[in-house]
Design a protein around this motif. Structure first.
Motif, PDB file in Angstrom:
ATOM      1  N   MET A  55      -2.576   4.711  -3.427  1.00 60.08           N
ATOM      2  CA  MET A  55      -3.641   5.567  -2.891  1.00 60.08           C
ATOM      3  C   MET A  55      -3.061   6.979  -2.903  1.00 60.08           C
ATOM      4  SD  MET A  55      -4.862   3.041   0.121  1.00 60.08           S
ATOM      5  CE  MET A  55      -3.412   2.017  -0.050  1.00 60.08           C
TER       6      MET A  55
ATOM      7  N   ASP B 270       0.836  -1.208   0.000  1.00 62.42           N
ATOM      8  CA  ASP B 270       0.000   0.000   0.000  1.00 62.42           C
ATOM      9  C   ASP B 270       0.864   1.249   0.000  1.00 62.42           C
ATOM     10  OD1 ASP B 270      -2.700  -0.973   0.167  1.00 62.42           O
ATOM     11  OD2 ASP B 270      -2.177  -1.719   2.157  1.00 62.42           O
TER      12      ASP B 270
ATOM     13  N   GLY C 246      -6.756   3.822   3.775  1.00 59.05           N
ATOM     14  CA  GLY C 246      -5.909   4.669   4.608  1.00 59.05           C
ATOM     15  C   GLY C 246      -5.344   3.954   5.825  1.00 59.05           C
ATOM     16  N   PHE C 247      -6.076   2.963   6.314  1.00 63.29           N
ATOM     17  CA  PHE C 247      -5.647   2.311   7.551  1.00 63.29           C
ATOM     18  C   PHE C 247      -5.977   0.818   7.516  1.00 63.29           C
ATOM     19  CE2 PHE C 247      -6.565   6.716   8.329  1.00 63.29           C
ATOM     20  CZ  PHE C 247      -5.437   7.144   9.032  1.00 63.29           C
ATOM     21  N   GLY C 248      -5.092   0.036   8.133  1.00 64.65           N
ATOM     22  CA  GLY C 248      -5.367  -1.385   8.295  1.00 64.65           C
ATOM     23  C   GLY C 248      -6.261  -1.599   9.508  1.00 64.65           C
ATOM     24  N   GLY C 249      -6.718  -2.829   9.663  1.00 65.41           N
ATOM     25  CA  GLY C 249      -7.439  -3.199  10.872  1.00 65.41           C
ATOM     26  C   GLY C 249      -8.855  -2.664  10.994  1.00 65.41           C
ATOM     27  N   GLN C 250      -9.450  -2.245   9.887  1.00 63.98           N
ATOM     28  CA  GLN C 250     -10.830  -1.744   9.952  1.00 63.98           C
ATOM     29  C   GLN C 250     -11.823  -2.876   9.685  1.00 63.98           C
ATOM     30  OE1 GLN C 250     -11.504   2.268   8.042  1.00 63.98           O
ATOM     31  NE2 GLN C 250      -9.634   1.723   6.958  1.00 63.98           N
TER      32      GLN C 250
ATOM     33  N   ILE D 227      -6.830  -9.884  -0.397  1.00 63.60           N
ATOM     34  CA  ILE D 227      -5.768  -9.079   0.205  1.00 63.60           C
ATOM     35  C   ILE D 227      -6.079  -8.958   1.686  1.00 63.60           C
ATOM     36  CG2 ILE D 227      -4.716  -6.788   0.250  1.00 63.60           C
ATOM     37  CD1 ILE D 227      -5.738  -6.573  -2.774  1.00 63.60           C
TER      38      ILE D 227
ATOM     39  N   HIS E  52      -0.408  -0.838  -4.641  1.00 66.43           N
ATOM     40  CA  HIS E  52      -1.703  -0.143  -4.585  1.00 66.43           C
ATOM     41  C   HIS E  52      -1.439   1.336  -4.293  1.00 66.43           C
ATOM     42  CE1 HIS E  52      -5.789   0.184  -2.239  1.00 66.43           C
ATOM     43  NE2 HIS E  52      -5.774   0.934  -3.310  1.00 66.43           N
TER      44      HIS E  52
ATOM     45  N   MET F  88     -12.299  -1.910  -2.910  1.00 61.59           N
ATOM     46  CA  MET F  88     -11.994  -1.574  -1.511  1.00 61.59           C
ATOM     47  C   MET F  88     -13.206  -1.933  -0.653  1.00 61.59           C
ATOM     48  SD  MET F  88      -8.889  -0.373  -1.145  1.00 61.59           S
ATOM     49  CE  MET F  88      -9.153  -0.212   0.601  1.00 61.59           C
TER      50      MET F  88
ATOM     51  N   VAL G 129     -13.029  -1.439   2.735  1.00 64.03           N
ATOM     52  CA  VAL G 129     -13.021  -0.455   3.836  1.00 64.03           C
ATOM     53  C   VAL G 129     -12.655   0.872   3.175  1.00 64.03           C
ATOM     54  CG1 VAL G 129     -12.241  -2.099   5.610  1.00 64.03           C
ATOM     55  CG2 VAL G 129     -10.543  -0.699   4.405  1.00 64.03           C
TER      56      VAL G 129
ATOM     57  N   ASP H  93     -10.024  -5.806  -0.707  1.00 64.46           N
ATOM     58  CA  ASP H  93      -8.972  -5.226   0.131  1.00 64.46           C
ATOM     59  C   ASP H  93      -9.602  -4.447   1.283  1.00 64.46           C
ATOM     60  OD1 ASP H  93      -6.596  -4.184   1.084  1.00 64.46           O
ATOM     61  OD2 ASP H  93      -6.280  -2.809  -0.604  1.00 64.46           O
ATOM     62  N   GLY H  94      -9.368  -4.939   2.506  1.00 63.70           N
ATOM     63  CA  GLY H  94      -9.833  -4.227   3.695  1.00 63.70           C
ATOM     64  C   GLY H  94     -10.776  -5.072   4.530  1.00 63.70           C
ATOM     65  N   GLY H  95     -10.358  -5.386   5.744  1.00 62.06           N
ATOM     66  CA  GLY H  95     -11.223  -6.158   6.643  1.00 62.06           C
ATOM     67  C   GLY H  95     -11.419  -7.599   6.215  1.00 62.06           C
ATOM     68  N   ILE H  96     -10.480  -8.113   5.410  1.00 60.98           N
ATOM     69  CA  ILE H  96     -10.627  -9.501   4.928  1.00 60.98           C
ATOM     70  C   ILE H  96     -10.084 -10.465   5.995  1.00 60.98           C
ATOM     71  CG2 ILE H  96      -9.990 -11.183   3.142  1.00 60.98           C
ATOM     72  CD1 ILE H  96     -11.949  -8.992   2.166  1.00 60.98           C
TER      73      ILE H  96
ATOM     74  N   GLY I  66      -4.298  -7.937   5.576  1.00 60.24           N
ATOM     75  CA  GLY I  66      -3.182  -7.498   6.396  1.00 60.24           C
ATOM     76  C   GLY I  66      -3.227  -8.106   7.774  1.00 60.24           C
TER      77      GLY I  66
HETATM   78  C1  DX5 Z   1      -6.209  -0.129   3.434  1.00 60.95           C
HETATM   79  C2  DX5 Z   1      -5.245  -0.914   2.598  1.00 60.95           C
HETATM   80  C3  DX5 Z   1      -5.245  -2.388   2.831  1.00 60.95           C
HETATM   81  C4  DX5 Z   1      -4.870  -2.800   4.229  1.00 60.95           C
HETATM   82  C5  DX5 Z   1      -5.835  -3.885   4.637  1.00 60.95           C
HETATM   83  O1  DX5 Z   1      -6.148   1.215   3.066  1.00 60.95           O
HETATM   84  O2  DX5 Z   1      -5.466  -0.703   1.209  1.00 60.95           O
HETATM   85  O3  DX5 Z   1      -4.417  -3.081   1.884  1.00 60.95           O
HETATM   86  O4  DX5 Z   1      -3.576  -3.294   4.371  1.00 60.95           O
HETATM   87  O5  DX5 Z   1      -5.602  -4.177   5.978  1.00 60.95           O
HETATM   88  P1  DX5 Z   1      -6.556  -5.119   6.824  1.00 60.95           P
HETATM   89  O6  DX5 Z   1      -6.515  -6.472   6.196  1.00 60.95           O
HETATM   90  O7  DX5 Z   1      -5.934  -5.079   8.184  1.00 60.95           O
HETATM   91  O8  DX5 Z   1      -7.924  -4.501   6.776  1.00 60.95           O
END
Ligand code: DX5
Ligand code: ZN
Length: 226
Positions: free
Chosen positions: A66, A33, A140-144, A193, A64, A135, A137, A173-176, A195
């Motif tokens: 952003m 990211d 901008g941030f992981g863990g959502q 995807i 990716h 997307m 979530v 991508d996001g919250g998977i 994280g």
């Molecule tokens: C969010 C990123 C994701 C992020 C996903 O902006 O694009 O790639 O790493 O993280 P998790 O899996 O923790 O939601």
């Protein structure tokens, strides 16, 4: 089915080791990211990091962007060792030129779409891309938390792919996590995807194996195929 750990959730104190751990986990892609503090309210990595990690693993690097001005970053990331570069459809009139530029650099072409953006916006580009990144979530941030309202978008993209005989991949991508990956696989996604769920485990390899098994069993047609 592609499992792609997202480097955003790795241990930043030992990124080289984390990249090797991802490679050894038998995951298919490493998702990287890139945030510019403008398109999203956060910063992450630059091309120098990609260049540093490139010799450490043979994984496919899925970058990716952003970023509000990806045009200034395509060559640096291509040169640093990206295999695929995703740009965002929210960039509007610049999208076609950016997609062609990525192709001209010899890289796979990805198009990403944010949660509030209507899926109709990607329709004109589907024949130009290798991957549609949905997307799940707000970026901008992981863990959502996964946004369930994104599932119909995946279904719509999969329907267009079928109807138009196209073969782009659909990545999510996001919250998977193990459950939402299954929901997305049923809706038609084929790149997962993740994280927090993958890098957060002591055994990344076991987490990758578990996610692969679950999504393979859930994908449309899996029962028929046996
Ligand atoms: C969010 C990123 C994701 C992020 C996903 O902006 O694009 O790639 O790493 O993280 P998790 O899996 O923790 O939601
Ligand atoms: Zn991402």
């Amino acid at each position: 089915m592609i499992i792609a750990p997202s480097l955003l959730a790795a241990d930043y104190g030992r990124l080289a080791r984390e990249a090797k751990r991802a490679g050894a986990s038998r995951a298919d892609w490493l998702h990287i990211d890139i945030m510019d503090g403008h398109f999203v309210p956060n910063l992450s990595f630059g091309p120098a990091l990609v260049r540093t990690l490139r010799p450490l693993t043979r994984m496919f690097f899925d970058v990716h962007l952003m970023c509000s001005k990806p045009e200034i970053l395509l060559e640096p990331f291509a040169g640093a060792g990206a295999d695929q570069i995703n740009i965002h459809v929210e960039l509007g009139e610049h999208v076609t030129a950016l997609l062609w530029k990525i192709r001209a650099l010899g890289k796979k072409v990805g198009l990403a779409i944010n949660p509030p953006t209507s899926i109709g916006l990607v329709q004109p580009y589907l024949h130009l891309i290798d991957t549609l990144l949905v997307m799940t979530v707000n970026p901008g941030f992981g863990g959502q938390e996964f946004i369930h309202e994104m599932l119909p978008k995946i279904q719509q993209a999969a329907a267009w792919r079928r109807e138009r005989g196209l073969s782009f991949r659909i990545s999510v991508d996001g919250g998977i996590n193990f459950q939402t990956a299954v929901d997305c696989a049923r809706a038609g996604a084929d790149v997962f995807i993740s994280g927090t769920t993958l890098f957060g485990r002591r055994s990344l390899a076991a987490a990758v194996r578990k996610m692969r098994k679950l999504v393979q069993a859930a994908r449309p047609g899996a029962e028929r195929a046996g």
